[in-house]
Design a protein around this motif. Structure first.
Motif: not given
Length: 281
Positions: A252-256, A258-266
């Motif tokens: 999720v850190r890498q996703v954040g 790559e997408l330029g977001v502070r939070y990721v919901l899964e």
């Protein structure tokens, strides 16, 4: 003929490690003699010494797997991580079709010991968790994760509650993330963060065991994205971007980044008997 002695039965709490070889039948079919010889060498050089070093007791072995008892969750998990790291190094020069990769499941629970064999809920859950692990990976129960968190240099990815075969209650499972599984770390700066709270909603996992429920799960995630998008002070990544991660293991850190977001919901969704259970983080 002398009468058999009394059967020694004991009940105790233990950490149970269950392991098997991923794709064992395929390996045997391709090269039976070579596969058996390599397994024997791997046990002698890597697996058995690691188990002994971490005070484990090999209860039983099969052609493609083993059951090991530990007094400590930390010992069991440290042993599993070291075995998988050594196996990854051993497999590195080989083509994928020749690699011997173990799947490992670990649970802590009550066991019944009868003449050095073990039975019970702790054994059954460990064996089912093993089936959830990736080749070369480790899957543990929440009980193991709680005991080991912060005591080992490992990360845990929540898989949500799992309906395990022949286990009455759902079991919360975690995938263990080791340095060997992550591989070399390459940090990309990614796009800059927006000037307001930002979030990406990743595709939820379908835990129903029914591929036809994929449409329902994806539709539910789209509804979440649409609802969040109506909040003016929140920046929400579009579905087309977040759904590129569907079906892929993610950090999720890498996703954040790559997408330029502070939070990721899964999360995950289980639909059965007219009821829906949604788990998210």
């Amino acid at each position: 003929m002398e009468p058999a002695g009394p059967v020694r039965v004991e009940r105790r709490l233990a950490a149970i490690l269950a392991a098997d070889v991923a794709g064992y039948s395929r390996l045997i079919e391709a090269d039976e003699e070579g596969t058996l010889g390599r397994l024997k060498a791997l046990r002698a050089e890597i697996i058995d010494p690691k188990i002994a070093h971490h005070k484990g007791r090999i209860v039983k072995t099969t052609g493609d797997g083993m059951l090991v008892e530990f007094a400590s969750v930390v010992d069991a998990l440290r042993c599993a991580a070291e075995v998988q790291a050594a196996m990854a190094e051993n497999n590195a020069p080989l083509p994928p079709e020749r690699r011997v990769e173990f799947r490992i499941g670990i649970h802590q629970g009550d066991i019944v010991v009868e003449d050095d064999d073990i039975f019970g809920d702790g054994v059954n859950v460990a064996a089912r968790l093993e089936g959830l692990a990736d080749p070369g990976g480790i899957c543990v129960s929440a009980r193991v994760q709680e005991d080991a968190a912060g005591r080992l240099d490992l990360a845990f990815k929540d898989m949500g509650e799992q309906a395990l075969k022949n286990i009455a209650r759902p079991v919360r499972a975690y995938r263990v993330v080791t340095a060997a599984r992550l591989g070399p770390t390459v940090v990309s700066p990614g796009p800059p963060l927006p000037d307001k709270p930002s979030i990406a909603v990743l595709p939820f996992a379908n835990m129903s065991g029914d591929p036809e429920q994929e449409y329902f799960v994806d539709g539910m995630v789209e509804e979440i994205i649409t609802a969040l998008s109506r909040i003016r002070w929140l920046f929400v990544i579009a579905r087309n971007s977040s759904f590129t991660y569907k079906g892929k293991p993610v950090d999720v850190r890498q996703v954040g980044r790559e997408l330029g977001v502070r939070y990721v919901l899964e999360g995950s969704v289980r639909k059965a008997a007219g009821r829906v259970r949604i788990t998210c983080q």
